[in-house]
Design a protein around this motif. Structure first.
Motif, PDB file in Angstrom:
ATOM      1  N   LEU A 177       3.463  19.807   9.537  1.00 38.71           N
ATOM      2  CA  LEU A 177       4.197  19.062   8.517  1.00 38.71           C
ATOM      3  C   LEU A 177       3.903  17.562   8.527  1.00 38.71           C
ATOM      4  CD1 LEU A 177       6.208  19.112   6.199  1.00 38.71           C
ATOM      5  CD2 LEU A 177       8.070  18.976   7.873  1.00 38.71           C
ATOM      6  N   PRO A 178       3.860  16.880   9.683  1.00 38.31           N
ATOM      7  CA  PRO A 178       3.531  15.441   9.654  1.00 38.31           C
ATOM      8  C   PRO A 178       2.193  15.154   8.979  1.00 38.31           C
ATOM      9  CG  PRO A 178       4.441  16.030  11.782  1.00 38.31           C
ATOM     10  CD  PRO A 178       4.218  17.319  11.051  1.00 38.31           C
ATOM     11  N   ARG A 179       1.200  16.012   9.200  1.00 38.65           N
ATOM     12  CA  ARG A 179      -0.092  15.826   8.540  1.00 38.65           C
ATOM     13  C   ARG A 179       0.063  15.971   7.033  1.00 38.65           C
ATOM     14  NH1 ARG A 179      -4.365  13.350   7.920  1.00 38.65           N
ATOM     15  NH2 ARG A 179      -4.375  13.280  10.195  1.00 38.65           N
ATOM     16  N   ARG A 180       0.856  16.933   6.586  1.00 44.27           N
ATOM     17  CA  ARG A 180       1.073  17.126   5.158  1.00 44.27           C
ATOM     18  C   ARG A 180       1.831  15.946   4.550  1.00 44.27           C
ATOM     19  NH1 ARG A 180      -3.050  20.183   4.439  1.00 44.27           N
ATOM     20  NH2 ARG A 180      -2.835  22.327   5.240  1.00 44.27           N
ATOM     21  N   VAL A 181       2.767  15.386   5.294  1.00 44.79           N
ATOM     22  CA  VAL A 181       3.501  14.211   4.806  1.00 44.79           C
ATOM     23  C   VAL A 181       2.554  13.029   4.669  1.00 44.79           C
ATOM     24  CG1 VAL A 181       5.341  12.557   5.322  1.00 44.79           C
ATOM     25  CG2 VAL A 181       5.721  14.996   5.701  1.00 44.79           C
ATOM     26  N   ALA A 182       1.648  12.870   5.627  1.00 49.88           N
ATOM     27  CA  ALA A 182       0.653  11.795   5.528  1.00 49.88           C
ATOM     28  C   ALA A 182      -0.223  11.995   4.290  1.00 49.88           C
ATOM     29  CB  ALA A 182      -0.202  11.754   6.788  1.00 49.88           C
ATOM     30  N   GLU A 183      -0.638  13.233   4.036  1.00 52.81           N
ATOM     31  CA  GLU A 183      -1.438  13.516   2.845  1.00 52.81           C
ATOM     32  C   GLU A 183      -0.642  13.211   1.575  1.00 52.81           C
ATOM     33  OE1 GLU A 183      -4.038  17.163   4.858  1.00 52.81           O
ATOM     34  OE2 GLU A 183      -2.370  17.599   3.500  1.00 52.81           O
ATOM     35  N   MET A 184       0.641  13.558   1.583  1.00 53.58           N
ATOM     36  CA  MET A 184       1.507  13.267   0.444  1.00 53.58           C
ATOM     37  C   MET A 184       1.524  11.772   0.154  1.00 53.58           C
ATOM     38  SD  MET A 184       5.669  13.801   0.221  1.00 53.58           S
ATOM     39  CE  MET A 184       6.019  12.366   1.272  1.00 53.58           C
ATOM     40  N   TRP A 185       1.679  10.976   1.207  1.00 55.07           N
ATOM     41  CA  TRP A 185       1.758   9.531   1.006  1.00 55.07           C
ATOM     42  C   TRP A 185       0.418   8.944   0.568  1.00 55.07           C
ATOM     43  CZ3 TRP A 185       5.533   6.766  -0.335  1.00 55.07           C
ATOM     44  CH2 TRP A 185       6.831   7.071   0.081  1.00 55.07           C
ATOM     45  N   HIS A 186      -0.677   9.495   1.025  1.00 57.36           N
ATOM     46  CA  HIS A 186      -1.978   8.995   0.581  1.00 57.36           C
ATOM     47  C   HIS A 186      -2.145   9.220  -0.920  1.00 57.36           C
ATOM     48  CE1 HIS A 186      -4.365   7.682   4.119  1.00 57.36           C
ATOM     49  NE2 HIS A 186      -3.425   8.346   4.781  1.00 57.36           N
ATOM     50  N   PRO A 199      -3.942  -0.975   1.111  1.00 58.96           N
ATOM     51  CA  PRO A 199      -4.484  -0.805   2.468  1.00 58.96           C
ATOM     52  C   PRO A 199      -3.400  -0.782   3.545  1.00 58.96           C
ATOM     53  CG  PRO A 199      -5.839  -2.326   1.221  1.00 58.96           C
ATOM     54  CD  PRO A 199      -4.625  -2.061   0.381  1.00 58.96           C
ATOM     55  N   ARG A 200      -2.403  -1.666   3.426  1.00 61.51           N
ATOM     56  CA  ARG A 200      -1.336  -1.722   4.423  1.00 61.51           C
ATOM     57  C   ARG A 200      -0.612  -0.387   4.540  1.00 61.51           C
ATOM     58  NH1 ARG A 200       4.403  -5.037   3.841  1.00 61.51           N
ATOM     59  NH2 ARG A 200       5.418  -4.057   5.644  1.00 61.51           N
ATOM     60  N   TYR A 201      -0.274   0.201   3.404  1.00 64.94           N
ATOM     61  CA  TYR A 201       0.554   1.406   3.432  1.00 64.94           C
ATOM     62  C   TYR A 201      -0.267   2.667   3.685  1.00 64.94           C
ATOM     63  CZ  TYR A 201       4.372  -1.591   2.103  1.00 64.94           C
ATOM     64  OH  TYR A 201       5.325  -2.589   2.114  1.00 64.94           O
ATOM     65  N   LEU A 202      -1.523   2.685   3.298  1.00 67.97           N
ATOM     66  CA  LEU A 202      -2.385   3.799   3.658  1.00 67.97           C
ATOM     67  C   LEU A 202      -2.584   3.848   5.166  1.00 67.97           C
ATOM     68  CD1 LEU A 202      -5.073   3.544   0.827  1.00 67.97           C
ATOM     69  CD2 LEU A 202      -3.390   5.383   1.122  1.00 67.97           C
ATOM     70  N   THR A 203      -2.784   2.673   5.756  1.00 67.82           N
ATOM     71  CA  THR A 203      -2.917   2.591   7.213  1.00 67.82           C
ATOM     72  C   THR A 203      -1.624   3.013   7.898  1.00 67.82           C
ATOM     73  OG1 THR A 203      -4.528   0.792   7.025  1.00 67.82           O
ATOM     74  CG2 THR A 203      -3.414   1.052   9.146  1.00 67.82           C
ATOM     75  N   LEU A 204      -0.494   2.590   7.335  1.00 61.10           N
ATOM     76  CA  LEU A 204       0.804   2.944   7.909  1.00 61.10           C
ATOM     77  C   LEU A 204       1.024   4.454   7.892  1.00 61.10           C
ATOM     78  CD1 LEU A 204       3.586   2.114   9.017  1.00 61.10           C
ATOM     79  CD2 LEU A 204       4.362   1.927   6.639  1.00 61.10           C
TER      80      LEU A 204
END
Length: 218
Positions: A177-186, A199-204
């Motif tokens: 799930l954390p990986r999927r949440v990261a993909e969601m945010w990207h 860039p700041r928020y993609l890195t975050l």
């Protein structure tokens, strides 16, 4: 005192067992006998704490609500930007889902089967409020495009997060799930955040997902 402690431990054991079964099999497909067997307790012990299956479901959703509010408070204490706070909130919910079945079961119960009894609010409505407030703040801080529809974005984000877990429930382990949440945010960042702020928020997003993975390995 010792008797009270044992009673509290038994109640927690029953709730965890029920949450695990609700998450894996659903509310309707889980019986009280299943929960008794899974928790390794007697029927008398279960009925001492919970009169019906509905009471178990309600208690689990209450615990999920408390955890969500506590997490939101902890994030706000960091004093970060509104968008970062929102991202940390979603990753925090993902981490809670990885840690144990209560949050996962609360999410599944919210998608059907169990009634949400007053005064408890439906989890999705609670999340919509938490998200909307931070989206409004992010617009004011120029971290989101000024013309976004806050209500539409909040609804889409909740649907995205919940849908990720619903789809993954039968195809992936909770640890994904954390990986999927990261993909969601990207995906969301590229559509909602001005180019200079991306860039700041993609890195975050990548860092927050990595922090959960490191935590799980400890």
């Amino acid at each position: 005192m010792a008797r009270q402690l044992r009673a509290e431990q038994t109640r927690a054991t029953i709730l965890t067992a029920a949450a695990d079964l609700f998450d894996r099999h659903g509310y309707e497909s889980t019986s009280l006998s299943d929960i008794v067997q899974h928790a390794h307790v007697t029927k008398g012990a279960l009925y001492f704490h919970f009169a019906a299956k509905e009471d178990l479901a309600h208690a689990i959703m209450e615990l999920q609500s408390q955890a969500s509010r506590r997490l939101a408070g902890e994030v706000d204490e960091r004093g970060c930007s509104s968008l970062e706070a929102l991202m940390r909130l979603t990753f925090g919910l993902a981490r809670l889902s990885v840690e144990g079945p209560i949050t996962r079961a609360g999410l599944r119960l919210a998608t059907g089967g169990a009634e949400v009894r007053a005064p408890l609010r439906h989890p999705f409505n609670e999340w919509l409020d938490l998200i909307s407030r931070r989206l409004v703040g992010a617009v004011k801080e120029a971290d989101l495009h000024p013309d976004i529809d806050v209500d539409a974005v909040a609804h889409s984000l909740v649907s995205f997060f919940v849908g990720t877990r619903v789809v993954g429930r039968t195809t992936e382990p909770p640890t994904r799930l954390p990986r999927r949440v990261a993909e969601m945010w990207h995906v969301l960042i590229r559509g909602l955040v001005p180019v200079t702020r991306r860039p700041r928020y993609l890195t975050l997003a990548t860092r927050l997902e990595r922090e959960i993975r490191v935590y799980e390995m400890q």
